[in-house]
Design a protein around this motif. Structure first.
Motif, PDB file in Angstrom:
ATOM      1  N   SER A 186      -4.100  -3.952  -3.961  1.00  9.81           N
ATOM      2  CA  SER A 186      -3.297  -2.985  -3.211  1.00  9.81           C
ATOM      3  C   SER A 186      -3.365  -1.605  -3.865  1.00  9.81           C
ATOM      4  CB  SER A 186      -1.857  -3.463  -3.041  1.00  9.81           C
ATOM      5  OG  SER A 186      -1.219  -3.515  -4.282  1.00  9.81           O
ATOM      6  N   LEU A 187      -3.596  -1.570  -5.180  1.00  7.65           N
ATOM      7  CA  LEU A 187      -3.837  -0.271  -5.832  1.00  7.65           C
ATOM      8  C   LEU A 187      -5.111   0.358  -5.268  1.00  7.65           C
ATOM      9  CD1 LEU A 187      -3.452   1.913  -8.017  1.00  7.65           C
ATOM     10  CD2 LEU A 187      -4.744   0.471  -9.558  1.00  7.65           C
TER      11      LEU A 187
ATOM     12  N   ILE B  54       1.065   6.849  -6.415  1.00  9.23           N
ATOM     13  CA  ILE B  54      -0.101   7.672  -6.762  1.00  9.23           C
ATOM     14  C   ILE B  54       0.234   9.146  -6.611  1.00  9.23           C
ATOM     15  CG2 ILE B  54      -2.433   8.321  -6.052  1.00  9.23           C
ATOM     16  CD1 ILE B  54      -2.832   5.344  -5.322  1.00  9.23           C
TER      17      ILE B  54
ATOM     18  N   ALA C  81      -6.417   5.140   0.480  1.00 13.43           N
ATOM     19  CA  ALA C  81      -5.640   5.646   1.612  1.00 13.43           C
ATOM     20  C   ALA C  81      -5.676   7.166   1.682  1.00 13.43           C
ATOM     21  CB  ALA C  81      -4.195   5.171   1.524  1.00 13.43           C
ATOM     22  N   PHE C  82      -5.871   7.824   0.535  1.00 13.65           N
ATOM     23  CA  PHE C  82      -5.843   9.284   0.550  1.00 13.65           C
ATOM     24  C   PHE C  82      -7.200   9.849   0.916  1.00 13.65           C
ATOM     25  CE2 PHE C  82      -2.331   8.367  -2.281  1.00 13.65           C
ATOM     26  CZ  PHE C  82      -1.389   9.270  -1.856  1.00 13.65           C
ATOM     27  N   PRO C  83      -7.219  10.880   1.749  1.00 10.95           N
ATOM     28  CA  PRO C  83      -8.487  11.573   1.945  1.00 10.95           C
ATOM     29  C   PRO C  83      -8.950  12.141   0.594  1.00 10.95           C
ATOM     30  CG  PRO C  83      -6.876  12.306   3.562  1.00 10.95           C
ATOM     31  CD  PRO C  83      -6.151  11.438   2.593  1.00 10.95           C
TER      32      PRO C  83
ATOM     33  N   ARG D 243     -13.575   2.303  -4.132  1.00 12.25           N
ATOM     34  CA  ARG D 243     -14.398   1.818  -3.013  1.00 12.25           C
ATOM     35  C   ARG D 243     -15.488   0.869  -3.496  1.00 12.25           C
ATOM     36  NH1 ARG D 243     -12.713   5.234   1.156  1.00 12.25           N
ATOM     37  NH2 ARG D 243     -11.829   7.067   0.185  1.00 12.25           N
TER      38      ARG D 243
ATOM     39  N   THR E 280      -1.843   8.978   6.668  1.00 11.31           N
ATOM     40  CA  THR E 280      -3.096   8.238   6.727  1.00 11.31           C
ATOM     41  C   THR E 280      -2.854   6.740   6.877  1.00 11.31           C
ATOM     42  OG1 THR E 280      -3.846   9.859   5.139  1.00 11.31           O
ATOM     43  CG2 THR E 280      -5.369   8.116   5.704  1.00 11.31           C
ATOM     44  N   VAL E 281      -1.903   6.220   6.089  1.00 12.03           N
ATOM     45  CA  VAL E 281      -1.598   4.787   6.189  1.00 12.03           C
ATOM     46  C   VAL E 281      -1.074   4.465   7.582  1.00 12.03           C
ATOM     47  CG1 VAL E 281      -0.098   2.968   5.331  1.00 12.03           C
ATOM     48  CG2 VAL E 281      -1.201   4.499   3.737  1.00 12.03           C
TER      49      VAL E 281
ATOM     50  N   LEU F 214       1.152  15.820  -0.738  1.00 11.46           N
ATOM     51  CA  LEU F 214       0.301  14.666  -1.026  1.00 11.46           C
ATOM     52  C   LEU F 214       0.909  13.393  -0.452  1.00 11.46           C
ATOM     53  CD1 LEU F 214      -2.254  14.821  -2.620  1.00 11.46           C
ATOM     54  CD2 LEU F 214      -1.035  14.028  -4.614  1.00 11.46           C
TER      55      LEU F 214
ATOM     56  N   ASP G 157      -6.446  -0.218  -2.341  1.00 10.66           N
ATOM     57  CA  ASP G 157      -6.172   0.257  -0.980  1.00 10.66           C
ATOM     58  C   ASP G 157      -5.400   1.562  -1.005  1.00 10.66           C
ATOM     59  OD1 ASP G 157      -7.463  -1.826   0.100  1.00 10.66           O
ATOM     60  OD2 ASP G 157      -5.680  -3.033   0.491  1.00 10.66           O
ATOM     61  N   GLY G 158      -4.436   1.647  -1.947  1.00 13.46           N
ATOM     62  CA  GLY G 158      -3.629   2.862  -2.052  1.00 13.46           C
ATOM     63  C   GLY G 158      -4.486   4.065  -2.379  1.00 13.46           C
ATOM     64  N   ILE G 159      -5.406   3.889  -3.324  1.00 17.11           N
ATOM     65  CA  ILE G 159      -6.289   5.007  -3.678  1.00 17.11           C
ATOM     66  C   ILE G 159      -7.149   5.386  -2.478  1.00 17.11           C
ATOM     67  CG2 ILE G 159      -8.262   5.685  -5.086  1.00 17.11           C
ATOM     68  CD1 ILE G 159      -7.077   4.206  -7.381  1.00 17.11           C
TER      69      ILE G 159
ATOM     70  N   TRP H  19       2.067   2.081  -3.368  1.00  7.37           N
ATOM     71  CA  TRP H  19       1.043   2.729  -4.198  1.00  7.37           C
ATOM     72  C   TRP H  19       0.801   4.164  -3.770  1.00  7.37           C
ATOM     73  CZ3 TRP H  19      -0.057   1.482  -8.805  1.00  7.37           C
ATOM     74  CH2 TRP H  19      -0.028   0.159  -9.226  1.00  7.37           C
ATOM     75  N   VAL H  20       0.862   4.382  -2.455  1.00  9.96           N
ATOM     76  CA  VAL H  20       0.684   5.755  -1.984  1.00  9.96           C
ATOM     77  C   VAL H  20       1.731   6.657  -2.619  1.00  9.96           C
ATOM     78  CG1 VAL H  20       0.981   7.231   0.037  1.00  9.96           C
ATOM     79  CG2 VAL H  20      -0.445   5.203   0.183  1.00  9.96           C
TER      80      VAL H  20
ATOM     81  N   GLY I 254      -7.600  10.630   9.711  1.00 10.76           N
ATOM     82  CA  GLY I 254      -7.218  10.801   8.315  1.00 10.76           C
ATOM     83  C   GLY I 254      -8.163  11.758   7.608  1.00 10.76           C
TER      84      GLY I 254
ATOM     85  N   ILE J  78      -6.859  14.577  -2.517  1.00  5.50           N
ATOM     86  CA  ILE J  78      -6.586  14.179  -3.894  1.00  5.50           C
ATOM     87  C   ILE J  78      -7.293  15.126  -4.853  1.00  5.50           C
ATOM     88  CG2 ILE J  78      -7.149  12.463  -5.609  1.00  5.50           C
ATOM     89  CD1 ILE J  78      -4.965  11.429  -4.216  1.00  5.50           C
TER      90      ILE J  78
ATOM     91  N   VAL K 231       0.827  -1.192   0.000  1.00  5.73           N
ATOM     92  CA  VAL K 231       0.000   0.000   0.000  1.00  5.73           C
ATOM     93  C   VAL K 231       0.866   1.249   0.000  1.00  5.73           C
ATOM     94  CG1 VAL K 231      -1.760   1.271   1.243  1.00  5.73           C
ATOM     95  CG2 VAL K 231      -1.889  -1.195   1.107  1.00  5.73           C
TER      96      VAL K 231
END
Lengths: 298, 278
Positions: free
Chosen positions: B116-117, A10, B123-125, B155, A278-279, A271, B119-121, A6-7, A233, B129, A3
Motif C-alpha cells: 500500500s506504500l 507521504i 498515486a501522486f503525479p 513502479r 488522484t486516488v 500535495l 500504491d500511495g507513492i 499513505w497519501v 490524474g 511530487i 492508500v
C-alpha cells in the motif's frame, strides 16, 4: 483506505524527511536564528516527528490545513480559490477528448485498414512523445502570435471573456488526451470485434446505431475509462506547467509559486489535495469500468 | 553481409521501427558527444549579434545574448539524456531488487503495508511530487535524479514483484532449489534475469516520460537553470522572445521531440514484435 492513509502520510513526510530544514529554506541560511526558531515553532517542527504526524492528522480531521506563509491566509481557502478553475478545464478537456476519441476509435477499430491505422498510430506517437509545454509553445506561436486568436497569457474570470483565455489550454490537453485514449479504444474495439457476441449481433440483424453502441462500444469502453481516470490524474500534474505558461490562476501555478517561495504549509496542503483527487479519480474510474463491463474485477 | 543482417532484422515485425529508432537515438547521442568536443562554437560563447536569424554559419540561429543555438542544443544532450538515463536506471535497479526480495517475504502484514506504500507513492503525479520535493532539496539536476529514484522505484518494485511471484513457481526454479543452490544464487542467477525483461521494457517507455519530466522541471526553473544549456531551460528562456525569435524555442523543442520519438519507435517496435505480426 490504506492508500489514502499513505497519501496523507507521504504528503506530510515528503517535506519533513527531505534533508534540509524547511525553516532555513524559507528564511535563507543567513537569517536571524531567533526568527528561524520562531518559524520552526510556528510550523510545529520543534517536537518529535511522531508528535508532528499526530498533530497534523488531528488538524486535518478538523479541516485545518495550516496557514500559508506567503499570504498569511488559510491554506484551505487558497486551494478553494484556485482548484475550481483547474478542475473545470481538466473536465472539459476530458469531455472533448472522449467526444473525439469515440468516433476515431470505433471507426478505425472497426475498419482496421492497415494504412489508415499506420498513419494514425504514427501521428499519435508523435503527439504522445512531445512534451506538453512544447506543444503549448507551438500553439502560442501559431494562434497567439501569428494569428490573433488567443491572448498570449493572462486571465479574466468573467464568463464569456474567460473562454478566450481557456480554449487554447483546453485544446492542447484535449489533443494529448485524445491521442492516448483513442489509441486504447481503437485496440479494444479490434479485440471486441473478434468476440462471438458481435457475430451474433450481425446475424441477428441488430440496427446500426444499436449495434455500434451495445455490441461494439460498450464492451470496449472499460479500459478506456480506467485509462481516462488515470490520464486526468496526469493532466492534474501537467497543470503545473500549462498554468505557468498561460499564467492561469489555477492550483498548479499556485503550487509552483508556493515552491519558489518555500511556502511549506501551502505546498503540503496542495500535495494532499492532488493525492486525494488522484486516488478518488482512479476509484471512480474503476467503478465506471465495472458498471460498463461486469467482467472487470473491482 | 552485415547489411544483409540488418535488412533481415528490418523485415521481422516491428524491426524497421526499432532500427530507425536506434539510428535516430544514436544520431542525437553521438552529436551530443562529438559537438562539444569538436564543434566550432562553445555553448556559452557570444559569437554574433543577438537574435541572429538561422543562417549557413549558424543553422539554428543565435539567442538573445548572441550564443549559437545549435551549440547549446547539442551541448544539452548529456544533461538531458544523461540525467534521464540515470533517473531511469537507478530506480530500475533498486526497484527490481526490492520487488524480487519482496516476493520472498512471507509475512502477510509486512507485504500489505509495503504494497500500500507502493500504491500511495504511485498515486501522486510524478511531476507534482518532484516540484514539491524540490522545495526543500533546492533546484538542481542531481536533486532531480534523487527525486526520480525516490519516486520511481515503486513502479519497478511492483512490476518485479508480480513477475517474480510467477517466475518462482516455474519448474526451473524448483530444479535449482532441489540441486541445493544457495538462495542468493537462485535470486541473482535464475530469478533476476527472468524478471528483468518486463522491467526493462517498462524502463524504456519510462525513459520517454522521464526525459519529459526532467525538461519540464527545467522549464519551470527547478532543475537546470539558465544559463545552463538544457532543452527545457532553453525553451523557457526563449518563451519571452517567441514573437521575435521562434528559433530559440522551436529547435530545442524539436531536439526533445526527436529523442522522445526515437525511443517511442523502439518501444513500439518491441511491443509489436511481442505481439507477433500485426
Amino acid at each position: 483506505m490504506n492508500v489514502s492513509f499513505w497519501v496523507m502520510a507521504i504528503s506530510f513526510m515528503i517535506i519533513r524527511l527531505s534533508p534540509g530544514d524547511p525553516a532555513i529554506a524559507r528564511l535563507g541560511a543567513g537569517a536571524d536564528p531567533a526568527a528561524i526558531d520562531a518559524l520552526r515553532k510556528q510550523l510545529k517542527l520543534d517536537v518529535n516527528p511522531l508528535q508532528q504526524l499526530v498533530s497534523y492528522i488531528v488538524d486535518l480531521l478538523h479541516g485545518n490545513l495550516g496557514t500559508s506563509l506567503q499570504f498569511g491566509s488559510d491554506v484551505f481557502e487558497t486551494i478553494r480559490r484556485t482548484l475550481p478553475l483547474t478542475l473545470t478545464y481538466i473536465f472539459f478537456s476530458a469531455f472533448f477528448a472522449l467526444l473525439l476519441s469515440i468516433p476515431i476509435g470505433v471507426v478505425l477499430g472497426w475498419t482496421n485498414k492497415a494504412s489508415f491505422v499506420y498513419i494514425y498510430r504514427s501521428i499519435t506517437s508523435v503527439i504522445i512523445a512531445t512534451p506538453n509545454f512544447f506543444i503549448a509553445m507551438v500553439g502560442i506561436l501559431l494562434f497567439s502570435i501569428r494569428r490573433d486568436w488567443a491572448p498570449v497569457f493572462g486571465y479574466v474570470a468573467e464568463f464569456p471573456q474567460n473562454l478566450k483565455f481557456l480554449w487554447l489550454p483546453v485544446a492542447i490537453n484535449t489533443l494529448i488526451m485524445t491521442a492516448i485514449i483513442s489509441r486504447v479504444l481503437q485496440s479494444s474495439v479490434v479485440e471486441t470485434k473478434n468476440e462471438e457476441f458481435v457475430e451474433t449481433g450481425i446475424i441477428r440483424g441488430v440496427s446500426r446505431p444499436r449495434f455500434f453502441w451495445y455490441y461494439i462500444l460498450k464492451p470496449s469502453m472499460a479500459p478506456t475509462v480506467v485509462l481516462m481516470s488515470y490520464m486526468m490524474g496526469t493532466m492534474l500534474g501537467a497543470t503545473v506547467i500549462l498554468e505557468t505558461i498561460f499564467s492561469l490562476p489555477g492550483i498548479g501555478r499556485e503550487l509552483v509559486g508556493a515552491v519558489l517561495a518555500s511556502d511549506y504549509p501551502l505546498v503540503q496542503g496542495i500535495l494532499l489535495f492532488f493525492g486525494v483527487i488522484t486516488v478518488a479519480l482512479s476509484f471512480l474510474g474503476d467503478i465506471c469500468a465495472y458498471l460498463l463491463d461486469r467482467r472487470v474485477k473491482l | 553481409m552485415k547489411l544483409q543482417k540488418i535488412r533481415d532484422y528490418a523485415d521481422r515485425p516491428g524491426g524497421f521501427g526499432i532500427i530507425v529508432g536506434i539510428a535516430m537515438f544514436a544520431f542525437i547521442a553521438l552529436a551530443g558527444i562529438i559537438y562539444p568536443l569538436f564543434g566550432p562554437y562553445k555553448s556559452d560563447a557570444f559569437v554574433g549579434d543577438s537574435f541572429g536569424k538561422p543562417s549557413l554559419t549558424h543553422p539554428f540561429g543565435l539567442d538573445q545574448l548572441g550564443r549559437d543555438v545549435l551549440a547549446r542544443t547539442l551541448t544539452a544532450v548529456p544533461s538531458d539524456l544523461g540525467v534521464a538515463f540515470l533517473g531511469v536506471t537507478i530506480p530500475l535497479a533498486i526497484g527490481t531488487i526490492l520487488g524480487i526480495l519482496l516476493a520472498f517475504v512471507k509475512n502477510r502484514a509486512f507485504v500489505s503495508i509495503v504494497s500500500s506504500l507502493i500504491d500511495g507513492i504511485n498515486a501522486f503525479p510524478l511531476l507534482i511530487i518532484a516540484v514539491a520535493m524540490l522545495t526543500v532539496l533546492g533546484p538542481g539536476l542531481v536533486n532531480v535524479v534523487i527525486i526520480l529514484t525516490f519516486m520511481n522505484w515503486a513502479r519497478y518494485a511492483r512490476i518485479a514483484r508480480t513477475r517474480a511471484i510467477v517466475v518462482m513457481q516455474q519448474n526451473y526454479i524448483e530444479a535449482a532449489r532441489l540441486q541445493g543452490y544457495s538462495k542468493k544464487k537462485i535470486i541473482f542467477r535464475h530469478i533476476t534475469p527472468n524478471v528483468s525483461s518486463e522491467s526493462l521494457a517498462y524502463a524504456l517507455s519510462d525513459f520517454i516520460l522521464v526525459i519529459i519530466v526532467v525538461s519540464g522541471l527545467s522549464f519551470l526553473g527547478l532543475a537546470a537553470r539558465p544559463p545552463a544549456a538544457e532543452w527545457g531551460a532553453m525553451i523557457a528562456d526563449g518563451r519571452t522572445y517567441i514573437g521575435d525569435a521562434w528559433w530559440l524555442t522551436i529547435y530545442p523543442g524539436l531536439a526533445l521531440c526527436w529523442s522522445a520519438i526515437s525511443l517511442s519507435l523502439i518501444v513500439e517496435g518491441l511491443s509489436r514484435r511481442d505481439r507477433g505480426n500485426s
